[in-house]
Motif scaffolding. Structure first.
Motif, PDB file in Angstrom:
ATOM      1  N   GLY A  26      24.830  35.476  29.080  1.00  0.00           N
ATOM      2  CA  GLY A  26      25.055  34.729  27.829  1.00  0.00           C
ATOM      3  C   GLY A  26      23.914  34.859  26.841  1.00  0.00           C
ATOM      4  O   GLY A  26      23.958  34.262  25.766  1.00  0.00           O
ATOM      5  N   GLY A  27      22.865  35.621  27.190  1.00  0.00           N
ATOM      6  CA  GLY A  27      21.718  35.780  26.283  1.00  0.00           C
ATOM      7  C   GLY A  27      22.168  36.405  24.962  1.00  0.00           C
ATOM      8  O   GLY A  27      22.836  37.440  24.980  1.00  0.00           O
ATOM      9  N   ALA A  28      21.852  35.779  23.860  1.00  0.00           N
ATOM     10  CA  ALA A  28      22.361  36.262  22.567  1.00  0.00           C
ATOM     11  C   ALA A  28      21.215  36.535  21.600  1.00  0.00           C
ATOM     12  O   ALA A  28      20.347  35.683  21.406  1.00  0.00           O
ATOM     13  CB  ALA A  28      23.307  35.223  21.977  1.00  0.00           C
ATOM     14  N   VAL A  29      21.225  37.733  21.015  1.00  0.00           N
ATOM     15  CA  VAL A  29      20.235  38.087  19.993  1.00  0.00           C
ATOM     16  C   VAL A  29      21.002  38.379  18.712  1.00  0.00           C
ATOM     17  O   VAL A  29      21.945  39.157  18.720  1.00  0.00           O
ATOM     18  CB  VAL A  29      19.428  39.332  20.406  1.00  0.00           C
ATOM     19  CG1 VAL A  29      18.482  39.745  19.281  1.00  0.00           C
ATOM     20  CG2 VAL A  29      18.644  39.078  21.689  1.00  0.00           C
ATOM     21  N   THR A  30      20.604  37.743  17.613  1.00  0.00           N
ATOM     22  CA  THR A  30      21.292  37.990  16.341  1.00  0.00           C
ATOM     23  C   THR A  30      20.275  38.248  15.220  1.00  0.00           C
ATOM     24  O   THR A  30      19.240  37.605  15.160  1.00  0.00           O
ATOM     25  CB  THR A  30      22.211  36.813  15.948  1.00  0.00           C
ATOM     26  OG1 THR A  30      22.667  37.043  14.604  1.00  0.00           O
ATOM     27  CG2 THR A  30      21.507  35.474  15.985  1.00  0.00           C
ATOM     28  N   ASP A  31      20.615  39.197  14.343  1.00  0.00           N
ATOM     29  CA  ASP A  31      19.769  39.417  13.161  1.00  0.00           C
ATOM     30  C   ASP A  31      20.530  39.030  11.889  1.00  0.00           C
ATOM     31  O   ASP A  31      20.218  39.472  10.810  1.00  0.00           O
ATOM     32  CB  ASP A  31      19.270  40.865  13.087  1.00  0.00           C
ATOM     33  CG  ASP A  31      20.390  41.879  12.947  1.00  0.00           C
ATOM     34  OD1 ASP A  31      21.558  41.487  12.770  1.00  0.00           O
ATOM     35  OD2 ASP A  31      20.087  43.087  13.010  1.00  0.00           O
ATOM     36  N   PHE A  32      21.520  38.171  12.037  1.00  0.00           N
ATOM     37  CA  PHE A  32      22.388  37.821  10.907  1.00  0.00           C
ATOM     38  C   PHE A  32      21.807  36.698  10.043  1.00  0.00           C
ATOM     39  O   PHE A  32      21.991  36.675   8.834  1.00  0.00           O
ATOM     40  CB  PHE A  32      23.757  37.415  11.458  1.00  0.00           C
ATOM     41  CG  PHE A  32      24.831  37.332  10.410  1.00  0.00           C
ATOM     42  CD1 PHE A  32      25.315  38.482   9.799  1.00  0.00           C
ATOM     43  CD2 PHE A  32      25.346  36.101  10.031  1.00  0.00           C
ATOM     44  CE1 PHE A  32      26.293  38.410   8.816  1.00  0.00           C
ATOM     45  CE2 PHE A  32      26.329  36.014   9.048  1.00  0.00           C
ATOM     46  CZ  PHE A  32      26.800  37.176   8.446  1.00  0.00           C
ATOM     47  N   TYR A  33      21.111  35.756  10.663  1.00  0.00           N
ATOM     48  CA  TYR A  33      20.744  34.514   9.954  1.00  0.00           C
ATOM     49  C   TYR A  33      19.277  34.429   9.532  1.00  0.00           C
ATOM     50  O   TYR A  33      18.947  33.718   8.586  1.00  0.00           O
ATOM     51  CB  TYR A  33      21.036  33.292  10.851  1.00  0.00           C
ATOM     52  CG  TYR A  33      22.476  33.228  11.292  1.00  0.00           C
ATOM     53  CD1 TYR A  33      23.473  32.791  10.425  1.00  0.00           C
ATOM     54  CD2 TYR A  33      22.833  33.617  12.582  1.00  0.00           C
ATOM     55  CE1 TYR A  33      24.796  32.750  10.818  1.00  0.00           C
ATOM     56  CE2 TYR A  33      24.160  33.575  12.986  1.00  0.00           C
ATOM     57  CZ  TYR A  33      25.136  33.142  12.106  1.00  0.00           C
ATOM     58  OH  TYR A  33      26.437  33.106  12.494  1.00  0.00           O
ATOM     59  N   THR A  55      20.685  28.298  26.826  1.00  0.00           N
ATOM     60  CA  THR A  55      21.755  28.427  25.812  1.00  0.00           C
ATOM     61  C   THR A  55      21.210  28.852  24.456  1.00  0.00           C
ATOM     62  O   THR A  55      21.922  28.825  23.448  1.00  0.00           O
ATOM     63  CB  THR A  55      22.490  27.076  25.633  1.00  0.00           C
ATOM     64  OG1 THR A  55      21.522  26.109  25.197  1.00  0.00           O
ATOM     65  CG2 THR A  55      23.171  26.624  26.907  1.00  0.00           C
ATOM     66  N   ALA A  56      19.928  29.227  24.429  1.00  0.00           N
ATOM     67  CA  ALA A  56      19.293  29.498  23.119  1.00  0.00           C
ATOM     68  C   ALA A  56      19.901  30.715  22.431  1.00  0.00           C
ATOM     69  O   ALA A  56      20.352  31.665  23.068  1.00  0.00           O
ATOM     70  CB  ALA A  56      17.806  29.723  23.302  1.00  0.00           C
ATOM     71  N   LEU A  57      19.856  30.638  21.095  1.00  0.00           N
ATOM     72  CA  LEU A  57      20.178  31.792  20.254  1.00  0.00           C
ATOM     73  C   LEU A  57      18.835  32.402  19.851  1.00  0.00           C
ATOM     74  O   LEU A  57      17.978  31.693  19.330  1.00  0.00           O
ATOM     75  CB  LEU A  57      20.901  31.272  19.021  1.00  0.00           C
ATOM     76  CG  LEU A  57      21.968  32.104  18.335  1.00  0.00           C
ATOM     77  CD1 LEU A  57      22.965  32.675  19.333  1.00  0.00           C
ATOM     78  CD2 LEU A  57      22.686  31.233  17.295  1.00  0.00           C
ATOM     79  N   PHE A  58      18.664  33.698  20.097  1.00  0.00           N
ATOM     80  CA  PHE A  58      17.421  34.374  19.706  1.00  0.00           C
ATOM     81  C   PHE A  58      17.640  35.073  18.365  1.00  0.00           C
ATOM     82  O   PHE A  58      18.589  35.840  18.215  1.00  0.00           O
ATOM     83  CB  PHE A  58      17.004  35.398  20.777  1.00  0.00           C
ATOM     84  CG  PHE A  58      16.346  34.762  21.962  1.00  0.00           C
ATOM     85  CD1 PHE A  58      17.095  34.083  22.923  1.00  0.00           C
ATOM     86  CD2 PHE A  58      14.958  34.811  22.119  1.00  0.00           C
ATOM     87  CE1 PHE A  58      16.490  33.480  24.013  1.00  0.00           C
ATOM     88  CE2 PHE A  58      14.345  34.216  23.213  1.00  0.00           C
ATOM     89  CZ  PHE A  58      15.102  33.537  24.157  1.00  0.00           C
ATOM     90  N   HIS A  59      16.758  34.786  17.413  1.00  0.00           N
ATOM     91  CA  HIS A  59      16.897  35.350  16.059  1.00  0.00           C
ATOM     92  C   HIS A  59      15.804  36.380  15.808  1.00  0.00           C
ATOM     93  O   HIS A  59      14.624  36.117  16.071  1.00  0.00           O
ATOM     94  CB  HIS A  59      16.767  34.238  15.013  1.00  0.00           C
ATOM     95  CG  HIS A  59      17.839  33.196  15.137  1.00  0.00           C
ATOM     96  ND1 HIS A  59      19.059  33.298  14.518  1.00  0.00           N
ATOM     97  CD2 HIS A  59      17.869  32.037  15.843  1.00  0.00           C
ATOM     98  CE1 HIS A  59      19.792  32.239  14.813  1.00  0.00           C
ATOM     99  NE2 HIS A  59      19.094  31.461  15.619  1.00  0.00           N
ATOM    100  N   VAL A  60      16.217  37.526  15.259  1.00  0.00           N
ATOM    101  CA  VAL A  60      15.251  38.572  14.901  1.00  0.00           C
ATOM    102  C   VAL A  60      15.575  39.063  13.490  1.00  0.00           C
ATOM    103  O   VAL A  60      16.648  38.794  12.953  1.00  0.00           O
ATOM    104  CB  VAL A  60      15.308  39.753  15.905  1.00  0.00           C
ATOM    105  CG1 VAL A  60      14.927  39.295  17.293  1.00  0.00           C
ATOM    106  CG2 VAL A  60      16.688  40.408  15.910  1.00  0.00           C
ATOM    107  N   LEU A  61      14.619  39.798  12.902  1.00  0.00           N
ATOM    108  CA  LEU A  61      14.875  40.418  11.592  1.00  0.00           C
ATOM    109  C   LEU A  61      15.781  41.635  11.782  1.00  0.00           C
ATOM    110  O   LEU A  61      15.877  42.155  12.895  1.00  0.00           O
ATOM    111  CB  LEU A  61      13.542  40.835  10.952  1.00  0.00           C
ATOM    112  CG  LEU A  61      12.678  39.677  10.462  1.00  0.00           C
ATOM    113  CD1 LEU A  61      11.300  40.175  10.029  1.00  0.00           C
ATOM    114  CD2 LEU A  61      13.356  38.935   9.309  1.00  0.00           C
ATOM    115  N   PRO A  62      16.463  42.080  10.707  1.00  0.00           N
ATOM    116  CA  PRO A  62      17.369  43.234  10.847  1.00  0.00           C
ATOM    117  C   PRO A  62      16.687  44.386  11.576  1.00  0.00           C
ATOM    118  O   PRO A  62      15.587  44.800  11.217  1.00  0.00           O
ATOM    119  CB  PRO A  62      17.674  43.596   9.391  1.00  0.00           C
ATOM    120  CG  PRO A  62      17.569  42.294   8.668  1.00  0.00           C
ATOM    121  CD  PRO A  62      16.452  41.548   9.341  1.00  0.00           C
TER     122      PRO A  62
END
Ligand code: GLY
Ligand code: MN
Ligand code: MN
Length: 541
Positions: A165-172, A136-143
């Motif tokens: 459901g794999g999620a990658v976000t560069d928002f936070y 269920t992890a949220l993966f965070h990357v730079l813009p």
């Protein structure tokens, strides 16, 4: 050792605070790529790597082409101890032959504050392991679409996106990094202090070379510069480039690899160009003959019978120390025996007064807007004293206005168009999203007195000060024909008096300060009072 794990924890905490409530308790995985060595066209020679700041902050690692994978989850064993896995390239035979190879795994483990170090060929498996372990992890990357950050290879994102459901976000991630980086720890302060110490000595070295020449203490021996090159002890400073060379050489010989930004070295009226460095900046001789206002083309050749005209030399320069910046400006007299002219001295003393007034009020809780407004107020008061803004005492006082009315007119911006200062850290204009937030309740709810809106166009810090922040305090006064065009018809100004000061060009004085629990500590060692500056630049001290 660089305290990377403390930084990781701080970033993870800021990250969770930014997340929607429903996401906060989930596992969070951070994946970042480090900087890659670039090559100069057709030279087969690498350019010096300057690690991407966020990567350095989380790892303390300056090895090119590295990656980091961080796992965090509030309320679990990862809460206080996030796992930080660093991946570095293998040593190749070609590296060893041509260049300095990356360290061995064992050596990198010794020198990095991370959970583990492995070779890059283990990264894909590590990402797959995280996807399995934390479904269920949220993966965070730079813009990802920004050229400011190293490219995160698609190969490493594929296993995340392939997962249901794999999620990658560069928002936070970037806002969380900026918020964490805004407040420096003691080790970071010590690195900024070291950068400031080296840069302070470099500024003083330039001044001392100018002063030695005034005293006739730099006399190249016969044939020097003709039959043989000049030695450093024979270098005179008669051009902007010569001053820049001595500054940079002084920082390099103390081990600094990078300047924190291109030095700005502007003599005479060119000091009114704020960032006079590129495209022909830093490249003119001092003024020896007639020179026009704002003359970027001054090309007069040197000849022994001529005197340097009295002028200022503005140097805004600072080196980095292991990815931490300094940013110092000194304005010094050239010609006139190393003393300011009366007009230059009056402007210099006023800029110093602006800086001192602001430094005197710096402490946690003070909104930076208030310090910036104060710097304009001191300028207006000083210009009334000098008679540039009319005052009741002006001989030509017909349409004088009060200090408040002049402030309300915004006309001081024509002389001081930039901000009082900015956050400084790994980057010179550090952590923009945290130091000048797009949504900023601290100014939107009228919590501070603002003054004219033109004061704020280039102000890069718009929050309350907190202990651990490092900021520059850099007021200036400039006589730029381009900026003065807007006030040429002003009834508030005595234009005859103004004319007398225009040849000064510009003065900026910039120090780096650390906000402490109850005030501030100046990290800049090189002095700036008139007596000392003139003493050194005239060779008397
Ligand atoms: N050196 C650029 C600045 O002072 O902001
Ligand atoms: Mn600055
Ligand atoms: Mn600067």
């Amino acid at each position: 050792m660089y305290q990377a794990t403390k930084h990781v924890l701080s970033v993870c905490e800021h990250l969770c605070a930014l997340l929607p409530e429903s996401e906060r308790t989930k596992p969070q995985v951070l994946l970042l790529a480090g900087g890659v060595v670039e090559y100069r066209n057709d030279t087969d020679r690498e350019l010096a790597l300057r690690q991407e700041s966020n990567f350095h902050y989380l790892t303390g690692c300056d090895i090119a082409s590295s990656y980091v994978c961080i796992a965090y989850q509030p309320g679990t064993s990862l809460d206080q101890h996030p796992s930080v896995e660093l991946f570095i390239p293998e040593q190749s035979l070609a590296d060893m032959m041509w260049s300095v190879p990356p360290p061995s795994i064992a050596a990198a483990q010794e020198t990095h504050d991370v959970t583990s170090v492995e070779n890059l060929n283990a990264l894909l498996a590590a990402i797959e392991k995280h996807v399995k372990a934390f479904p269920t992890a949220l993966f965070h990357v730079l813009p990802r679409s920004s050229p400011l950050f190293p490219t995160l290879s698609e190969e490493y994102l594929a296993p995340i996106l392939a997962h249901e459901g794999g999620a990658v976000t560069d928002f936070y991630l970037l806002p969380a990094l900026h918020r964490a980086r805004l407040i420096k720890d003691e080790h970071e302060i010590s690195l900024i202090r070291k950068a400031c110490d080296i840069s302070s000595r470099a500024h003083e070295t330039v001044m001392r070379v100018l002063g030695a020449a005034v005293k006739g203490g730099i006399v190249p021996a016969a044939g020097a510069g003709v039959d043989r090159p000049l030695l450093p002890s024979e270098w005179l400073i008669q051009k902007e480039a010569e001053a820049e060379a001595i500054f940079v050489a002084s920082t390099r010989r103390e081990g600094a690899v990078h300047q924190a930004y291109l030095p700005i070295v502007a003599a005479s009226t060119r000091a009114s160009t704020l960032h006079y460095c590129c495209n022909g900046g830093n490249d003119k001789e001092f003024a020896w003959g007639p020179i026009g206002a704002h003359d970027h083309q001054n090309n007069n050749s040197l000849s022994s019978g001529r005197q340097l005209k009295p002028q200022v030399l503005l140097i805004d320069a600072g080196c980095e120390w292991t990815c931490y910046a300094s940013d110092i400006t000194r304005t010094m007299p050239v010609g006139n025996g190393g003393k300011f002219t009366p007009e230059a001295k009056a402007i210099y003393e006023l800029v110093l007064e602006m800086q001192k007034a602001c430094m005197d009020i710096l402490k946690p809780g003070l909104h930076w807007d208030a310090a910036h407004l104060l710097s304009h107020r001191v300028l207006v008061r000083g210009f009334q004293r000098l008679g540039i803004f009319k005052s009741p005492n002006s001989p030509n006082s017909g349409s004088w206005a009060s200090e408040e009315a002049i402030l309300a007119s915004g006309q001081s911006t024509a002389f001081y168009p930039h901000g009082l200062g900015h956050s400084l850290g790994m980057d010179v204009h550090d952590v923009p999203s945290a130091s000048k937030p797009a949504v900023n309740p601290s100014i939107n709810n009228n919590a501070v007195e603002l003054g004219h809106s033109s004061f704020y166009q280039y102000l890069r810090l718009r929050v309350k000060l907190e202990p651990g922040m490092v900021v520059t305090v850099e007021p200036g006064i400039y006589f730029s024909p381009h900026l003065l065009a807007s006030i040429r018809e002003s009834a508030l100004i005595d234009h005859e008096v103004l004319k007398r000061y225009e040849s000064v060009g510009g003065v900026r004085i910039e120090d780096v300060v650390h906000i402490t629990a109850d005030g501030m500590e100046n990290l800049t060692k090189v002095k700036s009072d008139v007596e000392w500056i003139e003493g050194v630049c005239s060779g008397a001290l």
